[in-house]
Scaffold this motif. Structure first.
Motif, PDB file in Angstrom:
ATOM      1  N   GLN A 339       0.830  -1.208   0.000  1.00 51.62           N
ATOM      2  CA  GLN A 339       0.000   0.000   0.000  1.00 51.62           C
ATOM      3  C   GLN A 339       0.863   1.256   0.000  1.00 51.62           C
ATOM      4  N   LYS A 340       1.923   1.263   0.789  1.00 51.22           N
ATOM      5  CA  LYS A 340       2.810   2.425   0.851  1.00 51.22           C
ATOM      6  C   LYS A 340       3.442   2.693  -0.515  1.00 51.22           C
ATOM      7  N   ILE A 341       3.911   1.627  -1.186  1.00 44.89           N
ATOM      8  CA  ILE A 341       4.507   1.783  -2.512  1.00 44.89           C
ATOM      9  C   ILE A 341       3.491   2.346  -3.498  1.00 44.89           C
ATOM     10  N   PHE A 342       2.273   1.790  -3.480  1.00 49.50           N
ATOM     11  CA  PHE A 342       1.261   2.216  -4.443  1.00 49.50           C
ATOM     12  C   PHE A 342       0.852   3.661  -4.211  1.00 49.50           C
ATOM     13  N   LYS A 449     -12.823 -11.371 -10.008  1.00 50.15           N
ATOM     14  CA  LYS A 449     -14.096 -10.657  -9.858  1.00 50.15           C
ATOM     15  C   LYS A 449     -14.728 -10.859  -8.478  1.00 50.15           C
ATOM     16  N   SER A 450     -14.104 -11.661  -7.644  1.00 51.80           N
ATOM     17  CA  SER A 450     -14.686 -11.969  -6.335  1.00 51.80           C
ATOM     18  C   SER A 450     -14.619 -10.769  -5.393  1.00 51.80           C
ATOM     19  N   VAL A 451     -15.545 -10.734  -4.448  1.00 52.41           N
ATOM     20  CA  VAL A 451     -15.560  -9.674  -3.436  1.00 52.41           C
ATOM     21  C   VAL A 451     -14.303  -9.746  -2.574  1.00 52.41           C
ATOM     22  N   SER A 452     -13.863 -10.933  -2.241  1.00 55.71           N
ATOM     23  CA  SER A 452     -12.674 -11.084  -1.400  1.00 55.71           C
ATOM     24  C   SER A 452     -11.434 -10.497  -2.070  1.00 55.71           C
ATOM     25  N   PHE A 453     -11.265 -10.755  -3.365  1.00 50.79           N
ATOM     26  CA  PHE A 453     -10.101 -10.186  -4.046  1.00 50.79           C
ATOM     27  C   PHE A 453     -10.216  -8.671  -4.102  1.00 50.79           C
ATOM     28  N   LYS A 454     -11.409  -8.158  -4.348  1.00 50.31           N
ATOM     29  CA  LYS A 454     -11.556  -6.706  -4.440  1.00 50.31           C
ATOM     30  C   LYS A 454     -11.354  -6.038  -3.070  1.00 50.31           C
ATOM     31  N   LYS A 455     -11.627  -6.755  -1.999  1.00 52.92           N
ATOM     32  CA  LYS A 455     -11.267  -6.233  -0.667  1.00 52.92           C
ATOM     33  C   LYS A 455      -9.755  -6.086  -0.560  1.00 52.92           C
ATOM     34  N   TRP A 456      -9.051  -7.136  -0.975  1.00 54.51           N
ATOM     35  CA  TRP A 456      -7.585  -7.102  -0.944  1.00 54.51           C
ATOM     36  C   TRP A 456      -7.065  -5.972  -1.833  1.00 54.51           C
ATOM     37  N   LEU A 457      -7.681  -5.800  -2.991  1.00 58.16           N
ATOM     38  CA  LEU A 457      -7.301  -4.736  -3.913  1.00 58.16           C
ATOM     39  C   LEU A 457      -7.512  -3.368  -3.264  1.00 58.16           C
ATOM     40  N   SER A 458      -8.621  -3.199  -2.563  1.00 54.76           N
ATOM     41  CA  SER A 458      -8.913  -1.940  -1.882  1.00 54.76           C
ATOM     42  C   SER A 458      -7.898  -1.651  -0.793  1.00 54.76           C
ATOM     43  N   LEU A 459      -7.463  -2.710  -0.093  1.00 51.69           N
ATOM     44  CA  LEU A 459      -6.442  -2.538   0.941  1.00 51.69           C
ATOM     45  C   LEU A 459      -5.107  -2.099   0.330  1.00 51.69           C
ATOM     46  N   ILE A 460      -4.751  -2.670  -0.796  1.00 53.31           N
ATOM     47  CA  ILE A 460      -3.471  -2.347  -1.445  1.00 53.31           C
ATOM     48  C   ILE A 460      -3.461  -0.912  -1.953  1.00 53.31           C
ATOM     49  N   THR A 461      -4.574  -0.453  -2.500  1.00 51.67           N
ATOM     50  CA  THR A 461      -4.618   0.844  -3.187  1.00 51.67           C
ATOM     51  C   THR A 461      -5.208   1.966  -2.348  1.00 51.67           C
ATOM     52  N   ASN A 555       3.497 -15.131 -13.811  1.00 52.48           N
ATOM     53  CA  ASN A 555       2.967 -14.925 -12.467  1.00 52.48           C
ATOM     54  C   ASN A 555       3.373 -13.567 -11.900  1.00 52.48           C
ATOM     55  N   ASN A 556       3.222 -12.532 -12.724  1.00 55.73           N
ATOM     56  CA  ASN A 556       3.535 -11.163 -12.293  1.00 55.73           C
ATOM     57  C   ASN A 556       2.286 -10.295 -12.436  1.00 55.73           C
ATOM     58  N   PHE A 557       1.970  -9.536 -11.397  1.00 54.83           N
ATOM     59  CA  PHE A 557       0.787  -8.678 -11.386  1.00 54.83           C
ATOM     60  C   PHE A 557       1.243  -7.227 -11.305  1.00 54.83           C
ATOM     61  N   SER A 558       0.940  -6.465 -12.356  1.00 63.29           N
ATOM     62  CA  SER A 558       1.295  -5.042 -12.412  1.00 63.29           C
ATOM     63  C   SER A 558       0.034  -4.222 -12.188  1.00 63.29           C
ATOM     64  N   LEU A 559       0.083  -3.335 -11.202  1.00 63.40           N
ATOM     65  CA  LEU A 559      -1.091  -2.547 -10.813  1.00 63.40           C
ATOM     66  C   LEU A 559      -0.748  -1.070 -10.944  1.00 63.40           C
ATOM     67  N   MET A 560      -1.633  -0.310 -11.609  1.00 57.25           N
ATOM     68  CA  MET A 560      -1.326   1.089 -11.897  1.00 57.25           C
ATOM     69  C   MET A 560      -2.596   1.934 -11.861  1.00 57.25           C
ATOM     70  N   LEU A 561      -2.503   3.125 -11.252  1.00 56.97           N
ATOM     71  CA  LEU A 561      -3.558   4.125 -11.335  1.00 56.97           C
ATOM     72  C   LEU A 561      -3.198   5.023 -12.515  1.00 56.97           C
ATOM     73  N   ARG A 562      -3.931   4.877 -13.587  1.00 55.79           N
ATOM     74  CA  ARG A 562      -3.550   5.488 -14.871  1.00 55.79           C
ATOM     75  C   ARG A 562      -4.430   6.677 -15.196  1.00 55.79           C
ATOM     76  N   ASP A 563      -3.776   7.794 -15.560  1.00 51.39           N
ATOM     77  CA  ASP A 563      -4.549   8.971 -15.952  1.00 51.39           C
ATOM     78  C   ASP A 563      -4.509   9.132 -17.471  1.00 51.39           C
ATOM     79  N   PRO A 564      -5.303  10.066 -18.041  1.00 52.95           N
ATOM     80  CA  PRO A 564      -5.414  10.162 -19.502  1.00 52.95           C
ATOM     81  C   PRO A 564      -4.124  10.527 -20.227  1.00 52.95           C
ATOM     82  N   SER A 565      -3.110  11.009 -19.517  1.00 52.17           N
ATOM     83  CA  SER A 565      -1.866  11.391 -20.193  1.00 52.17           C
ATOM     84  C   SER A 565      -1.002  10.191 -20.550  1.00 52.17           C
ATOM     85  N   VAL A 566      -1.371   9.000 -20.062  1.00 53.06           N
ATOM     86  CA  VAL A 566      -0.544   7.808 -20.281  1.00 53.06           C
ATOM     87  C   VAL A 566      -1.130   6.959 -21.405  1.00 53.06           C
ATOM     88  N   LEU A 567      -0.337   6.762 -22.453  1.00 55.88           N
ATOM     89  CA  LEU A 567      -0.674   5.820 -23.515  1.00 55.88           C
ATOM     90  C   LEU A 567      -0.030   4.479 -23.191  1.00 55.88           C
TER      91      LEU A 567
END
Length: 606
Positions: A339-342, A449-461, A555-567
């Motif tokens: 979470q700190k990194i993200f 798509k599970s609720v449990s994974f999206k909870k984990w996703l919310s914790l990370i981000t 087995n690599n997961f890349s997660l990014m908050l992307r804005d419109p300036s990024v192609l």
């Protein structure tokens, strides 16, 4: 300008006068001598009539080819000059990889030292843009008059791995495109070498079909040419598959310029308004985009799970997640670290997101598919639940989206957009196939798509997901890519989109990037008026502009908050790659925690 190689100590000094004979040697060839630069019979009326009829009858649009176009001795000399004197620069974007000279249009402006090294190339250029040959091309293509003032020509060399993806050449005032081939003389360029010119039919104008209908294998002293037709003249250059040099001279004939015979005021503006870029930016043709970028909203009661300030994973969540995920990623200390990194970087790469036993079984299944099954190469070889994306001047890859099959014809697309609609449902999709690899990937899509994974996703981000789209994708060697695109965040509450790519590529050898298949994200600047619209524009410092550069991996997961300036794009996967690039692409519309509370406060104040 074309750059000629210079030998050390062999440069002309100012006091070395250029004789009148030397100056006139390279002036435009007199009309009577022009035909000597061409092969026998090229200007015969019977030949022209036959060629004109052939072009008129051609499919999928007006195009033609001529063997032995140029005088054999002249063209062999041109090839020698190109090999000895022309410097090539590697050029690579999301749409092509090629080695290219500068613009040959300015040969007349070179100094004597440059020009004296390229006499045959100069003679060829003058012949190609001569009045006689332009009139012949105009006649047989029925394209209209061609400019003799605006010349546009360069030398390309396609070596192993080089390619040019689907496009229609509609830029500015181009009227006829041509390619004069110069592979090694006296040897046949074979089909399995690659490098063919391929022509694509269209479903409707501006929407090419996924597969080409014509393939021309190039030979020495052969020219291919076609009328540049907005929305129709789609073509590509197949990747060169072997360690051989496919030399060619590429150029265009343009519409007449002011003062020339055939000039029509306003014609160029009309052409420019129908350019490929204009069409790609148009919303009208998005009905033909498959898969569609549609993120399905979550129910309000589900979203409340992610809005809790002190969100924690309960016992059920941990048990469910541990069936799929690396248990180390479920420990609070590791969650806090990610979470700190993200939060600081707006992106994070997570290695080994799947647990070892699940990852091993999945890798085994994917490898079995790649080793034991014939890879589908054409649209009609792809079996549901897999589909093929459309259109190929934007992207081409196989995918699973959890939805019904579409018929990719004009009437089928109309039905898909206006007929009965169905939301993604991977549970139901699993009932349509017995294919073990597909079932395993569908299972993984359900997990994401599970609720449990999206909870984990919310914790990370530290963000609240409110909608999603999950796509399982396969990018096949020698076929697939995804050109640079920006995000569609019209329905997002933030000016950004949360994107995740779970890369599941089991084969080796991707690290150098030579096989393509990498995902690249670039921060872009506003395009300038004189920019080439066929190429995306990165910031001036290319190193600073790259924000994502993920090679195909396992087995690599890349997660990014992307804005419109990024192609972002997925680079074309080379024919020589050891396997397909497999991944699962995830998009979530998100909001920050407390947004609803702020809205409620505003309502109370009113």
């Amino acid at each position: 300008m074309t750059t000629a190689k210079r030998a050390t100590g062999d440069q002309v000094t100012p006091d070395q006068a250029i004789t009148k004979k030397q100056q006139t040697q390279f002036k435009t060839t007199e009309n009577g001598d022009i035909k000597q630069s061409f092969g026998p019979g090229i200007f015969d009326q019977d030949f022209r009539d036959s060629l004109k009829q052939s072009i008129s009858d051609s499919q999928p649009y007006r195009w033609g080819t001529i063997r032995d176009l140029i005088d054999d001795t002249l063209l062999r000399n041109v090839r020698k000059e190109v090999e000895n004197e022309i410097h090539f620069t590697k050029k690579e974007t999301d749409i092509y990889k090629v080695f290219q000279s500068g613009d040959l249009a300015n040969l007349s402006g070179l100094d004597w030292d440059d020009l004296s090294r390229l006499p045959s190339l100069f003679k060829l250029r003058e012949a190609m843009y001569s009045q006689e040959f332009r009139d012949m091309i105009s006649e047989v293509t029925q394209s209209g008059k061609l400019s003799g003032v605006k010349t546009d020509m360069s030398v390309n060399t396609y070596t192993k791995g080089c390619h040019l993806l689907t496009h229609d050449d509609v830029i500015g005032s181009r009227r006829v495109s041509f390619i004069l081939y110069l592979p090694e003389p006296d040897k046949t360029w074979k089909e399995h070498y690659g490098g063919a010119l391929r022509l694509f039919p269209s479903i409707v104008p501006n929407v090419p079909k996924p597969d080409p209908s014509v393939q021309l294998v190039p030979q020495f002293n052969q020219i291919a040419f076609f009328t540049v037709q907005p929305g129709l003249s789609f073509h590509d250059v197949q990747e060169v598959r072997v360690d051989k040099q496919r030399l060619s001279i590429q150029g265009w004939y343009h519409i007449p310029q002011p003062g020339e015979d055939g000039y029509i005021e306003g014609e160029q503006e009309k052409y420019e308004g129908r350019s490929t870029l204009q069409q790609l930016e148009s919303k009208e043709l998005e009905v033909f985009d498959f898969p569609k970028e549609i993120r399905i909203p979550f129910p309000k009661h589900e979203i409340k799970n992610y809005e809790i300030d002190e969100l924690k994973l309960n016992e059920f969540d941990l048990t469910y997640l541990s069936k799929f995920m690396n248990p180390a990623l479920l420990i609070q200390q590791e969650i806090s670290k990610l979470q700190k990194i993200f939060i600081e970087e707006s992106l994070v790469d997570i290695q080994d997101i799947l647990n070892e036993s699940y990852a091993d079984e999945l890798k085994k299944q994917i490898r079995t598919t790649e080793l034991d099954e014939i890879m589908p190469k054409h649209q009609d070889q792809i079996e549901f639940p897999w589909k093929l994306s459309l259109p190929p001047h934007k992207w081409r890859y196989m995918y699973l989206d959890g939805k019904q099959e579409e018929n990719l014809t004009e009437s089928g697309v109309e039905l898909a957009n206006n007929g009965p609609q169905n939301s993604p449902n991977f549970e139901l999709l699993a009932k349509t196939t017995n294919h073990k690899t597909s079932l395993k990937l569908i299972e993984l899509a359900n997990f994401l798509k599970s609720v449990s994974f999206k909870k984990w996703l919310s914790l990370i981000t530290d963000l609240v997901p409110v909608s999603d789209q999950i796509l399982v994708r396969r990018f096949r060697p020698g076929h697939d890519f995804k050109l640079a695109t920006s995000i569609n965040n019209e329905d997002s509450e933030l000016d950004a989109l949360l994107e995740g790519t779970l890369c599941l590529t089991p084969s080796k050898g991707w690290e150098s990037g030579e096989f393509g298949g990498y995902e690249l994200g670039l921060v872009t600047e506003d395009a300038q008026e004189d920019d080439d619209p066929a190429i995306y524009k990165a910031s001036k410092d290319e190193d600073d502009s790259v924000v994502v550069n993920n090679q195909a991996s396992w087995n690599n997961f890349s997660l990014m908050l992307r804005d419109p300036s990024v192609l972002k794009f997925i680079k074309y996967v080379s024919y020589n790659a050891k396997g397909s690039r497999w991944d699962i692409s995830c998009q979530w519309n998100v909001k920050t925690k407390g947004d609803d509370d702020d809205e409620d406060d505003e309502e109370e104040e009113k």
